[in-house]
Scaffold this active site. Structure first.
Site, PDB file in Angstrom:
ATOM      1  CE  LYS A 162      -2.212   1.408   3.680  1.00 23.41           C
ATOM      2  NZ  LYS A 162      -3.205   1.340   4.936  1.00 23.41           N
ATOM      3  CE  LYS A 164       0.074   5.397   5.265  1.00 18.10           C
ATOM      4  NZ  LYS A 164      -1.107   5.524   5.951  1.00 18.10           N
ATOM      5  CG  ASP A 190      -4.019   5.100   3.691  1.00 20.77           C
ATOM      6  OD1 ASP A 190      -4.913   5.872   3.686  1.00 20.77           O
ATOM      7  OD2 ASP A 190      -3.559   4.684   4.511  1.00 20.77           O
ATOM      8  CG  ASN A 192      -3.150   8.539   6.119  1.00 12.16           C
ATOM      9  OD1 ASN A 192      -2.386   8.220   5.249  1.00 12.16           O
ATOM     10  ND2 ASN A 192      -3.761   7.887   6.914  1.00 12.16           N
ATOM     11  CD  GLU A 215      -6.464   2.453   4.433  1.00 13.80           C
ATOM     12  OE1 GLU A 215      -5.964   1.509   3.764  1.00 13.80           O
ATOM     13  OE2 GLU A 215      -6.485   2.794   5.669  1.00 13.80           O
ATOM     14  CG  ASP A 240      -7.777   4.051   8.435  1.00 11.28           C
ATOM     15  OD1 ASP A 240      -8.009   4.185   9.437  1.00 11.28           O
ATOM     16  OD2 ASP A 240      -6.445   4.296   8.135  1.00 11.28           O
ATOM     17  CE  LYS A 264      -5.112   1.667  10.482  1.00 12.96           C
ATOM     18  NZ  LYS A 264      -4.805   3.158  10.173  1.00 12.96           N
TER      19      LYS A 264
HETATM   20 MG    MG Z   1      -5.381   4.308   6.504  1.00  7.57          MG
END
Ligand code: MG
Length: 370
Positions: A162, A164, A190, A192, A215, A240, A264
């Site tokens: 994955k 970023k 991802d 964020n 994500e 997430d 998580k």
């Molecule tokens: Mg994440």
């Protein structure tokens, strides 16, 4: 069970390589471990992985530590505690502090499993002893450096990577990485929460890179943009940061805001909540996977037990110890043909090494003693 003693243990750790995400660089941190001993002498371990500095969701490390020591431990030690109580009482009405709750609760799950003489994985209904795992590659100054690290992870045997992404660090990076790994490799991105509604066209163009999912492209509260992207893009959308509670997950599912969910246990406030989410996702037929948060072997062990449950259908973010730390606090988790073994010993199946606990710079604090 009656709790006899709770200690908090801080172990300074050095990361093997700093992880850069859209919210900054993470170079080192203290492992914050929680040790719970019950009146029968069973000992369980948990970990508080709240990040230092900019909070990812909920509390940052210092706030989380204070909530744990000054609010949650004084509360939990007033009760006869069984893990099932957390379902019934929901932490006696205390809101938030998810990382701290998970740290305490997972230590209690460890005790709970040990009292039954079973592994946590078997208590949770895990269905596999080995889990294929993935690695996360953070941002670098050059595209070549990202590609180099991705190829290093691929060569180490990780089943998926994955990367970023953030505005200005996306299309070209994804194109170069896809070219390097080939079309078959499981590649994810991802963000964020770094994009906004005006980026939906750009994000749709990432379909060209055949990502397994993207994500958390938008801010945690912005479920509408996630729903729009999910509708318009061929690439699955994974949530997430948007999913802190089971009711938020229900809402996101009802809005069509996700095709995949990253669970998580730290983010959602414990294994109990993670199980509730797992069960809901199984019922809805939605793919899910267990996300990692730079856990040491203590936190990773309970994440792996969770990841062995049948509804966690996609590769988790749980790498080998050597990916993160120069030395782990437990015996290291080692990659075996792209997989990690789910600990089979009783409880979480691991504990901190004696020699680590004996080190001079390790701080051991007794927070409660009966
Ligand atoms: Mg994440």
């Amino acid at each position: 069970m009656r709790i006899e003693r709770i200690r908090v243990v801080r172990v300074p750790l050095v990361l093997v390589s700093p992880l850069r995400t859209s919210d900054g660089a993470h170079q080192s941190r203290d492992a914050v471990l929680v040790e719970v001993t019950d009146a029968s002498g069973y000992v369980g371990w948990g970990e508080n992985v709240a990040p230092v500095g900019v909070a990812y969701v909920d509390d940052s490390a210092q706030q989380s530590y204070e909530a744990m020591v000054n609010l949650l431990i004084p509360e939990v030690t007033q009760h006869e505690v069984f893990v099932a109580d957390f379902f019934a009482n929901n932490w006696w009405g205390i809101e938030g502090h998810h990382f701290a709750k998970h740290a305490i609760e997972s230590a209690l799950w460890d005790v709970h499993a040990k009292r039954q003489g079973k592994s946590l994985a078997s208590v949770l209904g895990g269905v596999t002893g080995v889990v294929e795992v993935g690695a996360v590659v953070g941002m670098h100054d050059t595209i070549d450096a990202v590609v180099d690290e991705v190829m290093q992870r691929v060569n180490e045997g990780y089943a998926r990577v994955k990367i970023k992404i953030a505005p200005g660090h996306d299309a070209e990076v994804l194109a170069a990485v896809r070219e390097a790994v080939g079309i078959e490799y499981a590649l994810q991105a991802d963000a964020n929460g770094a994009y906004s509604a005006s980026d939906i066209d750009l994000l749709c163009s990432f379909d060209a890179y055949a990502l397994q999912f993207i994500e958390q492209p938008f801010a945690a509260q912005d479920l509408d943009s996630h729903a729009q992207l999910s509708q318009r893009s061929a690439t699955s959308v994974c949530l997430d940061e948007s999913v802190m509670t089971t009711s938020q997950l229900l809402n996101a599912l009802d809005l069509g805001a996700c095709d995949v969910v990253n669970i998580k246990p730290s983010r959602v406030g414990g294994i109990r909540e993670a199980i509730a989410m797992h069960d809901l996702l199984v019922e809805r037929g939605v793919d899910a996977w267990v996300g990692g948060m730079l856990e040491t072997g203590i936190g990773r062990a309970s994440c792996l037990a969770l990841a062995s449950m049948p509804g966690f259908t996609l590769t988790p973010d749980l790498s080998a110890s050597a990916r993160y730390f120069q030395r782990d606090v437990t015996a290291p988790f080692v990659l075996d043909d792209g997989c990690l073994h789910v600990p089979q010993g009783i409880g979480i199946g691991v504990e901190p090494l004696e020699e680590v606990l004996a080190e001079e710079n390790v701080v051991i604090e007794t927070v409660f003693e009966h």
